[in-house]
Design a protein around this motif. Structure first.
Motif, mmCIF file in Angstrom:
data_model
loop_
_atom_site.group_PDB
_atom_site.id
_atom_site.type_symbol
_atom_site.label_atom_id
_atom_site.label_comp_id
_atom_site.label_asym_id
_atom_site.label_seq_id
_atom_site.Cartn_x
_atom_site.Cartn_y
_atom_site.Cartn_z
ATOM 1 N N PHE A 73 -21.310 85.481 67.401
ATOM 2 C CA PHE A 73 -22.102 86.906 67.415
ATOM 3 C C PHE A 73 -23.156 86.845 66.454
ATOM 4 O O PHE A 73 -24.295 87.514 66.733
ATOM 5 C CB PHE A 73 -21.214 87.987 67.240
ATOM 6 N N CYS A 74 -23.051 86.295 65.220
ATOM 7 C CA CYS A 74 -24.197 86.561 64.379
ATOM 8 C C CYS A 74 -25.401 85.663 64.781
ATOM 9 O O CYS A 74 -26.556 85.900 64.624
ATOM 10 C CB CYS A 74 -23.796 85.506 63.108
ATOM 11 N N ILE A 75 -25.119 84.156 65.573
ATOM 12 C CA ILE A 75 -26.196 83.572 66.231
ATOM 13 C C ILE A 75 -26.951 84.351 67.481
ATOM 14 O O ILE A 75 -28.068 84.515 67.420
ATOM 15 C CB ILE A 75 -25.571 82.359 66.682
ATOM 16 N N ALA A 76 -26.238 85.037 68.131
ATOM 17 C CA ALA A 76 -26.484 85.871 69.296
ATOM 18 C C ALA A 76 -27.428 86.859 68.829
ATOM 19 O O ALA A 76 -28.676 87.225 69.409
ATOM 20 C CB ALA A 76 -25.274 86.322 69.977
ATOM 21 N N VAL A 77 -26.877 87.830 67.613
ATOM 22 C CA VAL A 77 -27.929 88.865 67.168
ATOM 23 C C VAL A 77 -29.158 88.287 66.407
ATOM 24 O O VAL A 77 -30.003 88.872 66.589
ATOM 25 C CB VAL A 77 -26.861 89.363 66.217
ATOM 26 N N SER A 78 -29.018 87.368 65.779
ATOM 27 C CA SER A 78 -30.180 86.620 64.862
ATOM 28 C C SER A 78 -31.102 86.128 65.921
ATOM 29 O O SER A 78 -32.391 85.997 65.519
ATOM 30 C CB SER A 78 -29.717 85.660 63.866
ATOM 31 N N SER A 79 -30.795 85.355 67.094
ATOM 32 C CA SER A 79 -31.529 84.924 68.099
ATOM 33 C C SER A 79 -32.118 86.099 69.177
ATOM 34 O O SER A 79 -32.668 85.607 70.139
ATOM 35 C CB SER A 79 -31.110 83.801 68.788
ATOM 36 N N ARG A 80 -31.476 87.239 68.873
ATOM 37 C CA ARG A 80 -31.750 88.120 70.098
ATOM 38 C C ARG A 80 -31.375 87.918 71.542
ATOM 39 O O ARG A 80 -32.215 88.147 72.343
ATOM 40 C CB ARG A 80 -32.985 88.784 70.150
ATOM 41 N N ALA A 81 -30.338 87.057 71.621
ATOM 42 C CA ALA A 81 -29.694 86.953 73.045
ATOM 43 C C ALA A 81 -28.629 87.946 73.250
ATOM 44 O O ALA A 81 -27.788 88.387 72.719
ATOM 45 C CB ALA A 81 -28.930 85.550 73.035
ATOM 46 N N ASP A 82 -29.039 88.612 74.645
ATOM 47 C CA ASP A 82 -28.092 89.747 74.967
ATOM 48 C C ASP A 82 -27.058 89.216 75.746
ATOM 49 O O ASP A 82 -26.981 89.036 76.968
ATOM 50 C CB ASP A 82 -28.857 90.630 75.777
ATOM 51 N N ILE A 83 -25.988 89.007 74.999
ATOM 52 C CA ILE A 83 -24.709 88.203 75.753
ATOM 53 C C ILE A 83 -23.713 89.173 76.283
ATOM 54 O O ILE A 83 -22.716 88.939 76.731
ATOM 55 C CB ILE A 83 -23.863 87.296 74.824
ATOM 56 N N ASP A 84 -24.159 90.623 76.243
ATOM 57 C CA ASP A 84 -23.532 91.511 77.045
ATOM 58 C C ASP A 84 -23.711 91.195 78.608
ATOM 59 O O ASP A 84 -23.211 91.912 79.386
ATOM 60 C CB ASP A 84 -23.914 92.785 76.609
ATOM 61 N N ASP A 129 -27.922 82.173 78.750
ATOM 62 C CA ASP A 129 -28.959 81.274 78.865
ATOM 63 C C ASP A 129 -29.593 81.164 77.734
ATOM 64 O O ASP A 129 -30.060 80.031 76.934
ATOM 65 C CB ASP A 129 -29.536 81.268 80.342
ATOM 66 N N ASP A 130 -30.009 82.270 77.058
ATOM 67 C CA ASP A 130 -30.784 82.269 75.925
ATOM 68 C C ASP A 130 -30.121 81.718 74.725
ATOM 69 O O ASP A 130 -30.409 81.042 73.717
ATOM 70 C CB ASP A 130 -31.304 83.879 75.600
ATOM 71 N N LEU A 131 -28.625 82.255 74.705
ATOM 72 C CA LEU A 131 -27.846 81.602 73.624
ATOM 73 C C LEU A 131 -27.664 80.377 73.817
ATOM 74 O O LEU A 131 -27.686 79.591 72.581
ATOM 75 C CB LEU A 131 -26.522 82.412 73.505
ATOM 76 N N LEU A 132 -27.513 79.528 74.764
ATOM 77 C CA LEU A 132 -27.190 78.151 74.848
ATOM 78 C C LEU A 132 -28.380 77.396 74.487
ATOM 79 O O LEU A 132 -28.348 76.224 74.030
ATOM 80 C CB LEU A 132 -26.829 77.737 76.409
ATOM 81 N N ASP A 133 -29.662 77.974 74.855
ATOM 82 C CA ASP A 133 -30.922 77.351 74.282
ATOM 83 C C ASP A 133 -30.801 77.151 72.748
ATOM 84 O O ASP A 133 -31.405 76.222 72.103
ATOM 85 C CB ASP A 133 -31.948 77.902 74.767
ATOM 86 N N VAL A 134 -30.301 78.220 72.414
ATOM 87 C CA VAL A 134 -30.394 78.195 70.732
ATOM 88 C C VAL A 134 -29.228 77.275 70.183
ATOM 89 O O VAL A 134 -29.341 76.510 69.297
ATOM 90 C CB VAL A 134 -29.918 79.484 70.021
ATOM 91 N N LEU A 135 -28.057 77.290 71.116
ATOM 92 C CA LEU A 135 -26.969 76.324 70.324
ATOM 93 C C LEU A 135 -27.190 74.970 70.609
ATOM 94 O O LEU A 135 -26.961 74.249 69.777
ATOM 95 C CB LEU A 135 -25.603 76.555 71.141
ATOM 96 N N GLU A 136 -28.194 74.796 71.686
ATOM 97 C CA GLU A 136 -28.306 73.345 71.886
ATOM 98 C C GLU A 136 -29.293 72.622 71.055
ATOM 99 O O GLU A 136 -29.401 71.571 70.623
ATOM 100 C CB GLU A 136 -28.677 73.071 73.444
ATOM 101 N N PHE A 172 -22.541 73.807 66.199
ATOM 102 C CA PHE A 172 -22.716 73.620 67.673
ATOM 103 C C PHE A 172 -21.456 73.691 68.155
ATOM 104 O O PHE A 172 -21.220 74.507 69.268
ATOM 105 C CB PHE A 172 -23.567 72.324 68.135
ATOM 106 N N LEU A 173 -20.378 72.779 67.874
ATOM 107 C CA LEU A 173 -19.133 72.690 68.405
ATOM 108 C C LEU A 173 -18.218 73.879 68.143
ATOM 109 O O LEU A 173 -17.651 74.446 69.031
ATOM 110 C CB LEU A 173 -18.477 71.138 67.816
ATOM 111 N N ASP A 174 -18.431 74.463 67.044
ATOM 112 C CA ASP A 174 -17.618 75.608 66.799
ATOM 113 C C ASP A 174 -18.055 76.826 67.650
ATOM 114 O O ASP A 174 -17.456 77.572 68.408
ATOM 115 C CB ASP A 174 -17.574 76.016 65.353
#
Length: 652
Positions: A327-338, A344-351, A374-376
Motif C-alpha cells: 500500500f505504501c508503494i501504491a500511494v507513493s506512486s499514485r496507483a489507484d488500486i481500488d 497495471d500502474d502498480l505492476l509497472d512500478v513493481l517490475e 519485488f517478491l514481497d
C-alpha cells in the motif's frame, strides 16, 4: 478524377492510414503514392482511367502498405546512420546515462535529413535487427527471457514488451502496421530502441564483453557509404513523432518514481540533483505516505480480511508487513488500486524493482533489496487480489488483473521467464497448424479408442475402462497391459493392472479426451463427444492435436509430482520444469535453483522423471541422442507450456 482526390472522402481515407494529411499537402502526397498506386493498376495521372471506388480503396491500402514498408526500410548511407543511432542509444543506456539516451531519441527528425535518419528509419532498422538476432542460431538461444528495461514512458516500455515477445517468433517487422496503429509512432520508436538495448546488454553479458565492444559485432558500420548533402530536400511530414501524445501517454504511476525511503531509482536522481538535500524531508515524506495508508478504509478492510484468512498469525507477522509495503508503494506512486485498472500502474512500478534487482544481482552476490521488495510486493498483491475477488460485488472484474499479476511474476523469475520465451519462440505458422499431425501414437490412439467405443461402451461405476477391456483399450496407444483380479505388477514389458487407473498412459488420455470433449461419460457409458468427428478421420490438424498432446504431457508430469513422497508441491515442480528448459534450450537455460528436496525425495523424483522422459521419447515427443534429449520442433511449444502449467501450482 481530380475532384475525387481533392474531396473530403479521399483525405479522410488517407488520414485513417499511416500518412497524415496537412492542408495543401494533397498534391505532394499523391505524387509520393502515385507509383505505388500505378503498380496496383490505378493510374491517377490518366484522366481516362476506368476503376471503381472499391478498386481504388483496395489499391490505396496496398499502396500505403508498400509506402510504409519503404518508409521504414533505410538503405545505403541512411541505414548506417540509423545503426549509428541505435549503437549510441544502446551503449549510453547500458552505461546508465539515460539523459544522453533520451537525447538520442529526441534528435531524430520526422523526415530523413541528409545527415540524420528519420524516426521511421531507426524504428525499421531496430525491428529488422531484432528479428535477425532472436532467430539466429547463435544469438537466439542466449536471448530467452530478456525483459523490457525501465523507461520514463510507460507506454513505450509496454510496446518494448510486445516487441520482445514478437522477436522470439521473428515477427516484429511483420507486425509493424499493427504496432503503429495500436500505439502511434513515438512509443513504437522508443519501444524498438529499448528492445535493441535490452538485447545488446544480454548478449554482451552472455559473451562476457562490454556493450561498447559488442555493438561492433552486432551493428557493424563498415561498408555503408558516406551521407551526401542534398540527398533529401524539404518534404511534407509523413510520419508523426507523436510528441504531443508522448506528453500525455503516461498515467499517474509513471509520473513519479518511488521515494528514496522505498529504495526507488529516484533516490539516485535526487541525490545527483541536490546532494545537500535535508534527509529530514525524506522522513517527512515517508511519514506522510504511511499516515495516508493507515487512514485508508480499503487498507483497514484488507487487514481485517488478512486477519480472518490467516487466523494463526499475529499482527506483527510478515503477511501484514508486506501488505503495508504494498500500500505504501501504491500511494507513493499514485496507483489507484481500488479499481482493477490501477493494478497495471502498480505492476509497472513493481517490475522496475525486478529490473533493478536483476542489474544489482549481476554486480553483487546474494539477493538484492530491490528483488526482495519485488517478491514481497507480489506476494502481498496476490493476497490483495484474492481479497478483492472474495469481497467485491463483481469479483470477475478482478480476474484479468490477477492474470496480469501472475504473468508479471513469470516474466521476472528466470525459470518461468525462460519457459515463456520458449513458448513464444516456437509458435507455429497458420500453415503449419493446418497440416495434419502424422505418425503420432497418441493421435492414432484417440482414433482407435473412438472406433472401439462405437456409439457407446459400458464402463465401471467410476467411469473407467472395465478390467476385461483394459488390454484392448491400452493397445490402441501401443501399451501392453492386461486386467487382473490381483497381483498387479510389471513383468516382461507387460503391465498387469487391477484397474485402468493402474495403466498411466490410458488413465491420462482418458481424462484428456473427456476435457477436450472427444468423449463424454454419462452414467456408466462412454460415447463420442462433440469434438469426436475430426478425430475419427485419423488425420487431425496440428492446431487440434497439439493442445491434446500438451494436456497429456502435463497429466503425466503431474503424476510424477504426485508420486514423490511429501506434501511439498513446489520443489518437485520446479525441478521438472528446470529439466525441461534444459532440454528445450540447453545453451541458455537459467541456473538450477538450490532446492531442499532431501536425499530420499530427490532420488525418487530423479527415477520417476527419468522414466517419464523415456516414455515421452517412446511416444516420439522427445528425441534421444546419446546421453542428451531434445524436443521435436513441432512439440517445443507444448512442452514448454506443460512446464509452465506445473509452475502455476497444483490443480485445484
Amino acid at each position: 478524377m481530380s475532384t475525387f482526390f481533392d474531396g473530403p472522402e479521399f483525405h479522410g481515407m488517407a488520414a485513417g492510414g499511416k500518412i497524415s494529411h496537412n492542408p495543401g499537402m494533397g498534391d505532394g502526397m499523391m505524387r509520393e503514392l502515385a507509383p505505388f498506386l500505378k503498380a496496383e493498376g490505378i493510374d491517377v495521372d490518366d484522366p481516362n482511367a476506368d476503376f471503381t471506388e472499391a478498386e481504388f480503396h483496395a489499391a490505396m491500402e496496398k499502396a500505403q502498405e508498400e509506402y510504409n514498408r519503404r518508409l521504414f526500410t533505410p538503405v545505403g548511407a541512411h541505414r548506417g546512420l540509423a545503426l549509428g543511432k541505435l549503437r549510441s542509444f544502446s551503449v549510453t543506456f547500458a552505461e546508465g546515462d539515460i539523459k544522453t539516451a533520451e537525447a538520442v531519441v529526441a534528435s531524430l527528425p520526422s523526415d530523413p535529413q541528409d545527415f540524420n535518419p528519420s524516426v521511421a528509419q531507426v524504428t525499421g532498422a531496430a525491428m529488422d535487427l531484432l528479428d535477425e538476432w532472436f532467430t539466429d542460431d547463435v544469438h537466439g538461444p542466449k536471448l530467452g527471457g530478456v525483459m523490457a528495461p525501465k523507461w520514463s514512458a510507460k507506454k513505450s516500455r509496454a510496446v518494448a514488451r510486445d516487441i520482445l515477445a514478437l522477436a522470439h517468433k521473428g515477427r516484429v517487422v511483420d507486425s509493424l502496421d499493427r504496432l503503429i496503429a495500436s500505439n502511434s509512432g513515438r512509443p513504437v520508436l522508443e519501444g524498438s530502441m529499448l528492445a535493441v538495448a535490452a538485447a545488446v546488454a544480454r548478449l554482451a553479458k552472455r559473451n562476457k564483453v562490454l556493450e561498447q565492444q559488442f555493438v561492433d559485432e552486432l551493428m557493424p558500420l563498415d561498408g555503408y557509404p558516406e551521407p551526401v548533402a542534398g540527398t533529401y530536400g524539404s518534404t511534407d511530414r509523413v510520419f508523426q513523432d507523436d510528441q504531443d501524445d508522448q506528453d500525455v501517454q503516461d498515467g499517474p504511476a509513471a509520473e513519479q518514481d518511488l521515494p528514496e525511503w522505498l529504495g526507488g531509482s529516484s533516490a539516485e536522481a535526487s541525490a545527483q540533483a541536490n546532494p545537500h538535500a535535508d534527509p529530514q524531508s525524506v522522513d517527512e515524506r515517508m511519514d506522510a505516505v504511511e499516515k495516508t495508508v493507515y487512514e485508508m478504509p480499503l487498507y483497514q478492510r484488507f487487514r481485517d480480511w488478512l486477519a480472518e484468512t490467516y487466523d494463526d498469525v499475529d499482527e506483527d507477522s510478515e503477511v501484514f508487513d508486506i501488505a503495508h509495503l504494498l500500500f505504501c508503494i501504491a500511494v507513493s506512486s499514485r496507483a489507484d488500486i481500488d479499481e482493477p485498472e490501477g493494478i497495471d500502474d502498480l505492476l509497472d512500478v513493481l517490475e522496475s524493482f525486478a529490473v533493478d534487482g536483476q542489474e544489482e544481482a549481476e554486480k553483487t552476490d546474494g539477493e538484492s533489496p530491490s528483488t526482495v521488495i519485488f517478491l514481497d510486493s507480489l506476494e502481498a498483491l496476490d493476497n490483495y487480489l484474492r481479497f478483492r475477488m472474495d469481497t467485491d460485488e463483481n469479483p470477475e472484474r478482478w480476474n484479468a488483473a490477477r492474470a496480469r499479476a501472475e504473468a508479471a511474476s513469470m516474466r521476472t523469475d528466470p525459470l518461468p521467464s525462460a519457459l515463456m520465451a520458449a513458448v513464444e519462440a516456437n509458435a507455429l505458422s497458420e500453415e503449419q497448424l493446418a497440416q495434419p499431425l502424422s505418425d503420432n501414437r497418441l493421435v492414432s490412439g484417440v482414433a482407435g479408442i473412438l472406433e472401439w467405443i462405437g456409439d457407446s461402451r459400458p464402463l465401471t461405476g467410476t467411469g473407467r475402462v472395465k478390467r476385461a477391456d483394459i488390454a484392448e483399450a491400452a493397445e490402441k496407444f501401443g501399451i501392453d497391459a492386461v486386467g487382473v483380479a490381483s497381483n498387479a505388477r510389471y513383468e516382461d514389458g507387460v503391465n498387469y493392472a487391477r484397474s485402468a487407473d493402474e495403466v498411466p498412459v490410458l488413465e491420462a488420455m482418458w481424462a484428456v479426451m473427456q476435457s477436450a470433449e472427444i468423449t463424454e461419460i454419462t452414467g456408466t457409458k462412454v460415447r463420442p463427444g462433440s469434438a469426436a468427428d475430426e478425430w475419427k478421420k485419423g488425420e487431425v490438424s496440428a492446431d487440434t492435436a497439439l493442445p491434446v498432446i500438451g494436456a497429456f504431457i502435463y497429466e503425466r508430469l503431474l503424476d510424477v509430482i504426485n508420486l514423490v513422497p511429501g506434501e511439498d508441491y513446489g520443489a518437485p515442480a520446479i525441478t521438472i520444469a528446470q529439466r525441461l528448459i534444459e532440454i528445450l534450450t540447453p545453451d541458455s537455460a537459467p541456473e538450477r535453483p538450490d532446492l531442499d528436496l532431501g536425499e530420499v525425495r530427490a532420488e525418487r523424483l530423479s527415477t520417476l522423471l527419468a522414466d517419464e522422459l523415456q516414455e515421452l521419447t517412446e511416444f516420439g515427443l522427445l528425441t534421444a541422442g546419446g546421453d542428451t534429449l531434445s524436443v521435436e520442433p513441432v512439440y517445443k511449444r507444448i512442452v514448454a507450456g506443460a512446464a509452465l502449467m506445473l509452475l502455476s501450482g497444483p490443480r485445484e
